[in-house]
Write a protein that holds these residues in place. Structure first.
Motif, PDB file in Angstrom:
ATOM      1  N   UNK A  91     -13.622   8.529 -12.037  1.00 25.67           N
ATOM      2  CA  UNK A  91     -12.248   8.017 -12.071  1.00 25.67           C
ATOM      3  C   UNK A  91     -11.283   9.167 -11.794  1.00 25.67           C
ATOM      4  N   UNK A  92     -10.452   8.990 -10.785  1.00 27.74           N
ATOM      5  CA  UNK A  92      -9.543  10.075 -10.384  1.00 27.74           C
ATOM      6  C   UNK A  92      -8.352  10.181 -11.336  1.00 27.74           C
ATOM      7  N   UNK A  93      -8.222  11.323 -11.967  1.00 32.48           N
ATOM      8  CA  UNK A  93      -7.143  11.534 -12.930  1.00 32.48           C
ATOM      9  C   UNK A  93      -5.781  11.470 -12.270  1.00 32.48           C
ATOM     10  N   UNK A  94      -5.689  12.013 -11.077  1.00 32.89           N
ATOM     11  CA  UNK A  94      -4.381  12.078 -10.416  1.00 32.89           C
ATOM     12  C   UNK A  94      -3.959  10.735  -9.856  1.00 32.89           C
ATOM     13  N   UNK A  95      -4.910   9.852  -9.701  1.00 28.94           N
ATOM     14  CA  UNK A  95      -4.580   8.536  -9.154  1.00 28.94           C
ATOM     15  C   UNK A  95      -4.239   7.556 -10.266  1.00 28.94           C
ATOM     16  N   UNK A  96      -4.932   7.663 -11.364  1.00 28.77           N
ATOM     17  CA  UNK A  96      -4.716   6.753 -12.491  1.00 28.77           C
ATOM     18  C   UNK A  96      -4.137   7.581 -13.644  1.00 28.77           C
ATOM     19  N   UNK A  97      -2.810   7.611 -13.673  1.00 31.59           N
ATOM     20  CA  UNK A  97      -2.128   8.417 -14.670  1.00 31.59           C
ATOM     21  C   UNK A  97      -1.969   7.625 -15.966  1.00 31.59           C
ATOM     22  N   UNK A 113       0.116   5.692  -5.561  1.00 27.25           N
ATOM     23  CA  UNK A 113      -0.225   5.502  -4.151  1.00 27.25           C
ATOM     24  C   UNK A 113      -1.354   4.475  -4.004  1.00 27.25           C
ATOM     25  N   UNK A 114      -1.060   3.288  -4.474  1.00 28.90           N
ATOM     26  CA  UNK A 114      -2.090   2.243  -4.511  1.00 28.90           C
ATOM     27  C   UNK A 114      -2.554   1.859  -3.112  1.00 28.90           C
ATOM     28  N   UNK A 115      -3.833   1.567  -3.004  1.00 34.09           N
ATOM     29  CA  UNK A 115      -4.431   1.102  -1.750  1.00 34.09           C
ATOM     30  C   UNK A 115      -5.162  -0.203  -2.003  1.00 34.09           C
ATOM     31  N   UNK A 116      -5.434  -0.959  -0.957  1.00 34.28           N
ATOM     32  CA  UNK A 116      -6.100  -2.254  -1.155  1.00 34.28           C
ATOM     33  C   UNK A 116      -7.371  -2.171  -1.999  1.00 34.28           C
ATOM     34  N   UNK A 117      -8.110  -1.092  -1.899  1.00 32.76           N
ATOM     35  CA  UNK A 117      -9.340  -0.982  -2.699  1.00 32.76           C
ATOM     36  C   UNK A 117      -9.066  -0.819  -4.193  1.00 32.76           C
ATOM     37  N   UNK A 118      -7.801  -0.565  -4.546  1.00 30.58           N
ATOM     38  CA  UNK A 118      -7.436  -0.491  -5.965  1.00 30.58           C
ATOM     39  C   UNK A 118      -7.170  -1.879  -6.541  1.00 30.58           C
ATOM     40  N   UNK A 119      -7.138  -2.878  -5.689  1.00 31.34           N
ATOM     41  CA  UNK A 119      -6.930  -4.249  -6.161  1.00 31.34           C
ATOM     42  C   UNK A 119      -8.043  -4.610  -7.131  1.00 31.34           C
ATOM     43  N   UNK A 120      -7.650  -4.998  -8.307  1.00 34.70           N
ATOM     44  CA  UNK A 120      -8.635  -5.282  -9.349  1.00 34.70           C
ATOM     45  C   UNK A 120      -7.918  -5.874 -10.554  1.00 34.70           C
ATOM     46  N   UNK A 134       0.835  -1.190   0.000  1.00 36.92           N
ATOM     47  CA  UNK A 134       0.000   0.000   0.000  1.00 36.92           C
ATOM     48  C   UNK A 134       0.876   1.249   0.000  1.00 36.92           C
ATOM     49  N   UNK A 135       0.533   2.199  -0.832  1.00 37.88           N
ATOM     50  CA  UNK A 135       1.290   3.438  -0.911  1.00 37.88           C
ATOM     51  C   UNK A 135       2.277   3.504  -2.062  1.00 37.88           C
ATOM     52  N   UNK A 136       2.550   2.383  -2.662  1.00 40.15           N
ATOM     53  CA  UNK A 136       3.480   2.376  -3.799  1.00 40.15           C
ATOM     54  C   UNK A 136       2.713   2.604  -5.092  1.00 40.15           C
ATOM     55  N   UNK A 137       3.468   2.870  -6.159  1.00 38.02           N
ATOM     56  CA  UNK A 137       2.865   3.095  -7.474  1.00 38.02           C
ATOM     57  C   UNK A 137       3.172   1.920  -8.391  1.00 38.02           C
ATOM     58  N   UNK A 138       2.251   1.623  -9.243  1.00 37.01           N
ATOM     59  CA  UNK A 138       2.381   0.497 -10.160  1.00 37.01           C
ATOM     60  C   UNK A 138       2.105   0.961 -11.581  1.00 37.01           C
TER      61      UNK A 138
END
Lengths: 112, 115
Positions: free
Chosen positions: B62-68, B83-90, B15-19
């Motif tokens: 969809x958040x632009x700043x989160x999903x670049x 800044x991935x969080x568990x709820x981004x798991x998909x 959590x908190x890292x970027x992918x």
């Protein structure tokens, strides 16, 4: 409101049997309708694409029908095989740049 | 037929890292690529449309700043979950359409698990 609804949500059939999946849509103006097969954990693979003037299109054991008047489509699978187990997604495109509307899919399980 | 390659096929991160997820059209050029997200037992949900050489168009919610999204060339689009969080798991899937061709080709998807 543009919507695509599929039924049934899930289906279990015996190997060798036939089945039909339904797709009803309210998308307008209509451009085309596609059926995709999606194996678990994989991207969708196109089965058929149908435009307004096409009523039936076949791809091997898959036959899709389209009634543009009633805005209904069906996907018929003949002589099902175990490998047909997957999710089948109906996608309707409206005229315009990038307007795609996805159905929720039908989860098909073929059992021996 | 046309091939769309998506990489990686799965990723586990803290959590908190970027992918970053890559989507490449291997044998055709694609001015437009699409990014989708799929939760278990649900259908694909369009997140954004990636246009080569210009800003991506994001779907409502969809958040632009989160999903670049970056579409720097006609064969490559990238989606970075910041800044991935568990709820981004998909399950994230891309698709591309060859220039002057309506047919969509899908990547094989990326399963993201955020711990």
């Amino acid at each position: 409101k543009n919507q695509v609804e599929q039924s049934p949500q899930s289906l279990i059939i015996l190997e060798g049997k036939n089945c039909t999946l339904q797709c009803n849509y309210t998308v307008s103006p209509f451009s085309n309708l596609r059926w995709y097969k999606q194996d678990t954990g994989r991207g969708p693979v196109s089965l058929t694409i149908m435009t307004f003037s096409e009523n039936t299109k076949s791809n091997g054991r898959y036959t899709a029908t389209l009634d543009a008047d009633t805005k209904q489509s069906s996907l018929h699978i003949t002589a099902s095989q175990l490998s047909d187990s997957a999710s089948y997604i109906c996608v309707v495109r409206s005229r315009g740049a990038n307007n795609l509307f996805f159905g929720t899919g039908t989860r098909l399980t073929v059992i021996p | 037929g046309a091939v769309v390659s998506q990489h990686p096929s799965w990723v586990i991160c803290k959590s908190g890292t970027s992918v970053k997820i890559e989507c490449r059209s291997l044998d055709f050029q694609a001015t437009t690529m699409f990014w989708y997200r799929q939760f278990p037992k649900q259908s694909l949900m369009l997140m954004a449309t990636s246009n080569e050489g210009s800003k991506a168009t994001y779907e409502q919610g969809v958040e632009k700043d989160k999903f670049l999204i970056n579409h720097a060339s006609l064969t490559l689009s990238t989606l970075t979950v910041t800044s991935a969080h568990p709820e981004d798991s998909s399950f994230y899937i891309c698709s591309a359409r060859p220039v002057a061709n309506e047919k969509l080709f899908f990547g094989s998807g990326t399963q993201l698990s955020v711990l």
